[in-house]
Design a protein around this motif. Structure first.
Motif, PDB file in Angstrom:
ATOM      1  N   TRP A   1       9.651  31.575 -73.449  1.00  0.00           N
ATOM      2  CA  TRP A   1       9.899  32.867 -72.815  1.00  0.00           C
ATOM      3  C   TRP A   1      11.165  32.791 -71.972  1.00  0.00           C
ATOM      4  O   TRP A   1      11.554  31.722 -71.497  1.00  0.00           O
ATOM      5  CB  TRP A   1       8.709  33.307 -71.958  1.00  0.00           C
ATOM      6  N   TYR A   2      11.816  33.952 -71.822  1.00  0.00           N
ATOM      7  CA  TYR A   2      13.068  34.065 -71.084  1.00  0.00           C
ATOM      8  C   TYR A   2      13.028  35.353 -70.270  1.00  0.00           C
ATOM      9  O   TYR A   2      12.646  36.396 -70.775  1.00  0.00           O
ATOM     10  CB  TYR A   2      14.267  34.121 -72.037  1.00  0.00           C
ATOM     11  N   LEU A   3      13.467  35.284 -69.020  1.00  0.00           N
ATOM     12  CA  LEU A   3      13.537  36.462 -68.161  1.00  0.00           C
ATOM     13  C   LEU A   3      14.927  37.068 -68.278  1.00  0.00           C
ATOM     14  O   LEU A   3      15.930  36.381 -68.102  1.00  0.00           O
ATOM     15  CB  LEU A   3      13.259  36.074 -66.702  1.00  0.00           C
ATOM     16  N   GLN A   4      14.980  38.364 -68.561  1.00  0.00           N
ATOM     17  CA  GLN A   4      16.246  39.087 -68.658  1.00  0.00           C
ATOM     18  C   GLN A   4      16.322  40.041 -67.479  1.00  0.00           C
ATOM     19  O   GLN A   4      15.442  40.886 -67.315  1.00  0.00           O
ATOM     20  CB  GLN A   4      16.304  39.862 -69.978  1.00  0.00           C
TER      21      GLN A   4
ATOM     22  N   LEU B   1      18.202  49.555 -59.195  1.00  0.00           N
ATOM     23  CA  LEU B   1      17.129  49.543 -60.186  1.00  0.00           C
ATOM     24  C   LEU B   1      17.609  49.255 -61.604  1.00  0.00           C
ATOM     25  O   LEU B   1      16.812  48.919 -62.472  1.00  0.00           O
ATOM     26  CB  LEU B   1      16.392  50.880 -60.173  1.00  0.00           C
ATOM     27  N   GLN B   2      18.883  49.386 -61.843  1.00  0.00           N
ATOM     28  CA  GLN B   2      19.414  49.167 -63.188  1.00  0.00           C
ATOM     29  C   GLN B   2      19.209  47.708 -63.589  1.00  0.00           C
ATOM     30  O   GLN B   2      19.436  46.798 -62.804  1.00  0.00           O
ATOM     31  CB  GLN B   2      20.884  49.519 -63.227  1.00  0.00           C
ATOM     32  N   GLY B   3      18.775  47.489 -64.813  1.00  0.00           N
ATOM     33  CA  GLY B   3      18.541  46.135 -65.297  1.00  0.00           C
ATOM     34  C   GLY B   3      17.177  45.601 -64.903  1.00  0.00           C
ATOM     35  O   GLY B   3      17.023  44.406 -64.647  1.00  0.00           O
ATOM     36  N   TRP B   4      16.166  46.490 -64.838  1.00  0.00           N
ATOM     37  CA  TRP B   4      14.810  46.092 -64.459  1.00  0.00           C
ATOM     38  C   TRP B   4      14.360  44.916 -65.330  1.00  0.00           C
ATOM     39  O   TRP B   4      14.702  44.850 -66.510  1.00  0.00           O
ATOM     40  CB  TRP B   4      13.861  47.283 -64.626  1.00  0.00           C
ATOM     41  N   PRO B   5      13.608  43.967 -64.782  1.00  0.00           N
ATOM     42  CA  PRO B   5      13.247  42.732 -65.509  1.00  0.00           C
ATOM     43  C   PRO B   5      12.468  42.965 -66.799  1.00  0.00           C
ATOM     44  O   PRO B   5      11.588  43.817 -66.870  1.00  0.00           O
ATOM     45  CB  PRO B   5      12.371  41.976 -64.505  1.00  0.00           C
ATOM     46  N   LYS B   6      12.833  42.185 -67.806  1.00  0.00           N
ATOM     47  CA  LYS B   6      12.132  42.137 -69.083  1.00  0.00           C
ATOM     48  C   LYS B   6      11.910  40.676 -69.417  1.00  0.00           C
ATOM     49  O   LYS B   6      12.703  39.814 -69.034  1.00  0.00           O
ATOM     50  CB  LYS B   6      12.970  42.758 -70.203  1.00  0.00           C
ATOM     51  N   ILE B   7      10.854  40.413 -70.140  1.00  0.00           N
ATOM     52  CA  ILE B   7      10.603  39.059 -70.633  1.00  0.00           C
ATOM     53  C   ILE B   7      10.636  39.121 -72.151  1.00  0.00           C
ATOM     54  O   ILE B   7       9.929  39.925 -72.756  1.00  0.00           O
ATOM     55  CB  ILE B   7       9.250  38.518 -70.149  1.00  0.00           C
ATOM     56  N   TYR B   8      11.495  38.298 -72.744  1.00  0.00           N
ATOM     57  CA  TYR B   8      11.466  38.236 -74.204  1.00  0.00           C
ATOM     58  C   TYR B   8      10.947  36.872 -74.618  1.00  0.00           C
ATOM     59  O   TYR B   8      11.136  35.872 -73.926  1.00  0.00           O
ATOM     60  CB  TYR B   8      12.797  38.617 -74.838  1.00  0.00           C
TER      61      TYR B   8
END
Length: 175
Positions: free
Chosen positions: A25-28, A70-77
């Motif tokens: 997993w990677y946090l974006q 708020l731009q670029g809210w965290p995502k996990i891929y």
């Protein structure tokens, strides 16, 4: 600065039709975000269950972020891999999950997919293993180019997380 704390676990996978799975997993996060503590990436152990179609990982997540916007809210891929009987790892799916924007406990299902090759590549994959992979895995975060891919649905990865927001009201953000 406003802060987001993500606490929980990468819980399990189901419906992959294979055993011996592990997940990377990677946090974006966007440019306005900064990692205060925790890790931006990780990998689970190989999990196998001979009697069910579920692999349980229970891999802990503890990420503390600060932001000025708020731009670029965290995502996990994620990337799910299958470990075959020879010890080779084969890609079994890509997926993306967006961290919820409201505080509280959440159970998130991340539906995964993988690229599908032509008939020759499928034949080789069936007998030799492996299969097509993306040259740049960050492509799965891009909604503009992802529609061009020929893919097939794979399994589901479940996240159980708690989101804690701090100081967002100081910036006029209500939740």
């Amino acid at each position: 600065m406003a802060e987001v704390h993500i606490i929980g676990e990468l819980s399990q996978s189901k419906d992959f039709g294979q055993q011996h799975l592990f997940c990377k997993w990677y946090l974006q996060i966007g440019n306005n975000w900064r990692l205060l503590s925790g890790k931006k990436e990780g990998q689970t152990q190989v999990s196998s269950n001979e009697f069910e179609d579920i692999c349980k990982w229970s891999y802990p997540l503890d990420i503390h972020l600060a932001t000025s916007g708020l731009q670029g809210w965290p995502k996990i891929y994620i990337q799910v891999f299958h470990l075959d009987w020879v010890g080779r790892s084969h890609l079994y799916g890509y997926g993306v999950v967006t961290i919820p924007t409201h505080p509280g406990q959440h159970e998130l299902d991340c539906y995964t997919w993988r690229p599908v090759g032509n008939l020759r590549e499928r034949f080789v994959q069936y007998f030799m293993g492996g299969g097509p992979q993306l040259k740049d895995p960050h492509l799965i975060l891009s909604t503009t180019d992802r529609y061009k891919l020929n893919t097939e649905a794979m399994g589901v990865v479940t996240f159980k997380i708690t989101v804690v927001l701090r100081h967002f009201s100081d910036f006029g953000v209500e939740y």
